[in-house]
Write a protein that holds these residues in place. Structure first.
Motif, mmCIF file in Angstrom:
data_model
loop_
_atom_site.group_PDB
_atom_site.id
_atom_site.type_symbol
_atom_site.label_atom_id
_atom_site.label_comp_id
_atom_site.label_asym_id
_atom_site.label_seq_id
_atom_site.Cartn_x
_atom_site.Cartn_y
_atom_site.Cartn_z
ATOM 1 N N CYS A 25 0.848 -1.190 0.000
ATOM 2 C CA CYS A 25 0.000 0.000 0.000
ATOM 3 C C CYS A 25 0.885 1.243 0.000
ATOM 4 C CB CYS A 25 -0.902 -0.018 1.233
ATOM 5 S SG CYS A 25 -1.837 1.511 1.522
ATOM 6 N N GLN A 39 -5.838 -3.269 -2.966
ATOM 7 C CA GLN A 39 -6.774 -2.879 -4.012
ATOM 8 C C GLN A 39 -6.139 -1.779 -4.855
ATOM 9 O OE1 GLN A 39 -10.137 -1.697 -1.591
ATOM 10 N NE2 GLN A 39 -10.917 -3.789 -1.474
ATOM 11 N N HIS A 41 -6.680 1.787 -6.707
ATOM 12 C CA HIS A 41 -7.502 2.993 -6.673
ATOM 13 C C HIS A 41 -7.224 3.850 -7.906
ATOM 14 C CE1 HIS A 41 -9.283 6.738 -5.367
ATOM 15 N NE2 HIS A 41 -8.106 7.342 -5.364
ATOM 16 N N CYS A 59 -3.175 5.330 -11.420
ATOM 17 C CA CYS A 59 -3.718 4.479 -10.359
ATOM 18 C C CYS A 59 -2.672 4.297 -9.261
ATOM 19 C CB CYS A 59 -4.107 3.114 -10.919
ATOM 20 S SG CYS A 59 -5.316 3.184 -12.270
ATOM 21 N N THR A 61 -1.790 1.679 -5.551
ATOM 22 C CA THR A 61 -2.151 0.546 -4.714
ATOM 23 C C THR A 61 -2.456 1.023 -3.301
ATOM 24 O OG1 THR A 61 -0.692 -0.899 -5.998
ATOM 25 C CG2 THR A 61 -1.379 -1.685 -3.828
ATOM 26 N N LEU A 62 -3.626 0.624 -2.808
ATOM 27 C CA LEU A 62 -4.014 0.954 -1.444
ATOM 28 C C LEU A 62 -4.528 -0.298 -0.762
ATOM 29 C CD1 LEU A 62 -6.029 4.276 -1.980
ATOM 30 C CD2 LEU A 62 -3.685 4.071 -1.141
ATOM 31 N N ARG A 64 -7.117 -2.152 1.869
ATOM 32 C CA ARG A 64 -8.558 -1.949 1.979
ATOM 33 C C ARG A 64 -8.895 -0.787 2.915
ATOM 34 N NH1 ARG A 64 -11.046 -7.240 3.599
ATOM 35 N NH2 ARG A 64 -10.389 -6.608 5.683
ATOM 36 N N HIS A 67 -7.907 2.534 1.351
ATOM 37 C CA HIS A 67 -8.808 2.795 0.229
ATOM 38 C C HIS A 67 -10.137 3.345 0.742
ATOM 39 C CE1 HIS A 67 -10.174 1.192 -3.988
ATOM 40 N NE2 HIS A 67 -10.171 2.504 -3.897
ATOM 41 N N GLU A 70 -9.648 6.882 1.658
ATOM 42 C CA GLU A 70 -9.507 7.700 0.454
ATOM 43 C C GLU A 70 -10.871 8.097 -0.094
ATOM 44 O OE1 GLU A 70 -7.783 9.854 -2.535
ATOM 45 O OE2 GLU A 70 -6.713 8.877 -0.876
ATOM 46 N N HIS A 71 -11.808 7.164 -0.038
ATOM 47 C CA HIS A 71 -13.154 7.443 -0.533
ATOM 48 C C HIS A 71 -14.035 8.096 0.530
ATOM 49 C CE1 HIS A 71 -13.133 5.560 -4.525
ATOM 50 N NE2 HIS A 71 -12.328 4.644 -4.017
#
Length: 219
Positions: A25, A39, A41, A59, A61-62, A64, A67, A70-71
């Motif tokens: 990540c 995941q 992103h 993109c 890599t994060l 979970r 991520h 982030e959202h």
């Protein structure tokens, strides 16, 4: 769009991004050996572009957890849609929900979350169905159907008796043709595998039994 996240091109692109980020990540530095689920992103979205048609630099890599931050969201526990599956052949994957090693990857999507590839139990829990379990069982039945020693080949014809039906796959110059209980089908299939897959679904779904019943009533 849901089907796009079940596409193998997305799976390959996702693994490429993760590999370019060193398998960790980019926020917390943890990787799969630490027990986290990685995941990919998208930093931004472009209308009409498929998830794997971005440059890897678009993109990151994060894990979970990162991520989710982030959202600005918490992963929903319900309302997930089952969109497809893949058989990796062995325990070559990891569930993106619990991290368990898995062979069967079931893809799920939520309108407030990105697609995830998860194991059978997690898929059923998220969707509130038994779709993943039934799909895995169907895949097992299909593999056994293909590998059955009851298949006989003579010249350009594969034959078998399966669940009370006499089946034949006839190889012709224009493609493969199916014969079920001496009734010749009109469709042509590009390969023996495609013909066998069709007739397996025809029987496994119960449609063959319904068709046979209608024929008996007519006669």
């Amino acid at each position: 769009m849901a089907n796009l996240y079940a596409d193998k091109q997305w799976a390959a692109f996702r693994e490429q991004v993760i590999e370019l980020d060193g398998g960790v990540c980019v926020e917390c530095g943890r990787g799969r050996p630490d027990g986290v689920v990685l995941q990919v992103h998208h930093k931004h979205y472009i209308s009409g572009r498929k998830p794997w048609q971005y440059d890897p630099s678009d993109c990151e890599t994060l894990c979970r957890g990162c991520h989710a931050r982030e959202h600005g969201e918490i992963r929903p526990d319900s309302g997930w849609e089952y969109i497809g599956e893949d058989d990796l052949g062995d325990l070559a994957g990891n569930c993106e929900l619990c991290g368990t090693a898995i062979r069967y990857v079931h893809y799920v999507l939520h309108r407030h979350w990105e697609q995830m590839g998860v194991g059978t139990n997690c898929c059923d829990a998220l969707t509130g169905t038994r779709e993943a379990t039934e799909t895995r069982r169907r895949l097992g039945r299909f593999r056994r159907f293909l590998a059955s020693s009851k298949w006989k080949r003579k010249h350009d014809c594969h034959t078998i008796k399966h669940r009370g039906f006499r089946l034949a796959v006839v190889i012709e110059p224009t493609g493969c043709r199916l014969v079920v209980d001496h009734v010749q089908g009109q469709n042509r299939y590009e390969s023996v595998l495609h013909a066998k897959e069709f007739v397996f679904d025809f029987i496994d779904s119960g449609k063959a039994a319904e068709y046979a019943k209608r024929r008996r009533l007519k006669s």
